[in-house]
Design an enzyme around this catalytic site. Structure first.
Site, PDB file in Angstrom:
ATOM      1  CB  THR A 191      59.737 111.638 103.032  1.00 40.78           C
ATOM      2  OG1 THR A 191      60.621 111.550 104.162  1.00 40.78           O
ATOM      3  CG2 THR A 191      59.415 110.224 102.540  1.00 40.78           C
ATOM      4  CB  CYS A 192      59.474 116.576 104.323  1.00 38.31           C
ATOM      5  SG  CYS A 192      58.457 115.721 105.541  1.00 38.31           S
ATOM      6  N   GLY A 235      51.092 125.033  98.743  1.00 40.12           N
ATOM      7  CA  GLY A 235      51.275 123.659  98.274  1.00 40.12           C
ATOM      8  C   GLY A 235      50.008 122.845  98.457  1.00 40.12           C
TER       9      GLY A 235
END
Length: 424
Positions: free
Chosen positions: A51-52, A179
């Site tokens: 994940t980020c 995004g």
């Protein structure tokens, strides 16, 4: 009840707790499918969660083997959890206790997506599938009983709060969201209530930008026009899945030349919040005069007015997870025992069939009734001979005594290695 596991389970992780954005970028696996293919040759089951703000590798195998594998991949600096501690860490992950924004919901979808990818590549064995599904169920239940996910609880909403803190208010502002994936949706949802003058949505696939922009009454932006809309924006929030920077120094410097409005007394600052992993914005963009660049590292400082409530709710979640861990270990050991017993019974069945056929070959000319009786007899004998062994192995599983169970199987099979230890 013991906390020992009947089969090894290990997690290696790097997250926002111990690493910066740059550190996580250095160990990230850009091609997840290729990684899972390689890992599948080492472990019975493997899950990759990226994940980020975290990278977690979960395997049905032991810590030493996972460490060796990661060294072979040229990746170092991992924190390791093994066996019951690994199950506990997985529960914390799913419940959002280990998240940057405590209680956030996105981790549940991310776990499902990671499991789905491993299943599609045939590297998720029954044991690791059980682990992920159990953790997701426990995480959902933890949120239901505690309300820990109440309020604005996502990295996307935290990015919006950060921008709001820097500008005082987002009312009347122009915001560009780069995004349209899950994080882009969360960002636009958080922005929808901020009384913006305009919200722009850009994406490599223009149709997706249009779809998301329509939901928030915004404007879809073709990537070819990105820097023109950057000039008009007060805030840019970046959250693409691009493997390389999308916003670059030279282009930003050019765009800033036309940034001042006729009635502005001074050049307006440009706020850029980059929550992508890997990063969407070249690092040196933050050195350009008039640009304030923030990354995930800065989200730790966001003043979220629901944080205190979630901190208190986390105590209730912790009590719940402590109880869930006991059940989790029991389920894990039962599933591990089932796998060992299935292997043992399969081995015994092969012997039964071989000896049955050998006996029937000596009874030349026997009819179907004799064949049926012989088959039934060998089947019953095999089942009876394995009854006590089966009960003993299940008892060993309850106690986490894998070595005793394997020694017992070894004695029965006279040392034949029917349970490969390649993954231990």
């Amino acid at each position: 009840m013991t906390h020992a596991l009947f089969s090894p389970f290990t997690i290696a992780g790097i997250s926002h707790h111990t690493a910066s954005v740059a550190d996580m970028e250095s160990v990230r696996f850009p091609d997840e499918e290729a990684f899972l293919t390689r890992a599948g040759d080492w472990f019975k089951g493997v899950i990759l969660l990226q994940t980020c703000n975290r990278i977690e590798i979960m395997v049905h195998g032991n810590a030493d083997l996972l460490g060796t594998f990661l060294e072979s991949e040229g990746r170092a600096g991992w924190q390791m959890w093994k066996d019951a501690d690994a199950l506990s860490h997985l529960l914390d992950l799913a419940a959002g206790l280990d998240s940057m924004v405590i209680g956030e919901d996105q981790i549940l979808g991310q776990l499902r997506k990671s499991l789905s990818l491993s299943e599609s590549m045939s590297v998720a064995d029954p044991l690791i599938t059980l682990c992920i599904n159990k953790a997701i169920h426990a995480g959902s239940e933890a949120r239901r009983i505690s309300g820990i996910n109440r309020g604005a609880v996502s990295i996307g909403s935290a990015a919006v709060l950060l921008a709001e803190e820097q500008l005082g208010s987002l009312a009347g502002r122009h915001i560009l969201v780069l995004g349209t994936g899950e994080m882009g949706v969360l960002v636009t949802q958080a922005l929808a209530a901020k009384q913006l003058s305009a919200i722009y949505v850009a994406n490599r696939t223009f149709d997706r930008a249009q779809c998301l922009a329509e939901k928030v009454h915004g404007t879809a932006v073709p990537m070819a026009d990105l820097y023109r809309y950057l000039t008009m924006s007060d805030v840019i929030i970046c959250c693409t899945a691009a493997p390389h920077p999308v916003i670059k120094v030279q282009e930003v410097m050019e765009a800033l030349k036309g940034r001042s409005w006729p009635l502005d007394h001074s050049r307006r600052p440009l706020i850029i919040v980059d929550i992508a992993q890997p990063r969407d914005v070249e690092e040196d963009v933050g050195k350009i005069p008039g640009v304030c660049l923030y990354t995930i590292d800065d989200l730790r400082k966001v003043n979220d007015d629901t944080a205190q409530f979630r901190k208190e709710a986390a105590e209730k979640v912790r009590e719940f997870l402590d109880q869930e861990l006991v059940q989790f270990i029991r389920l894990f050991n039962r599933k591990a025992a089932d796998e060992l017993l299935a292997t043992l019974h399969s081995w015994a069945e092969q012997i039964r069939i071989r000896e049955r056929d050998r006996a029937l070959s000596r009874l030349s000319g026997c009819d179907d009734r004799v064949r049926d009786v012989t088959d039934d007899l060998t089947r019953v004998l095999t089942r009876k001979l394995l009854t006590d062994v089966t009960l003993t192995i299940r008892t060993c599983a309850e106690r986490g005594e894998m070595k005793i169970a394997e020694d017992l199987v070894g004695a029965i099979t006279r040392g034949e290695n029917i349970c490969s230890r390649t993954y231990d």
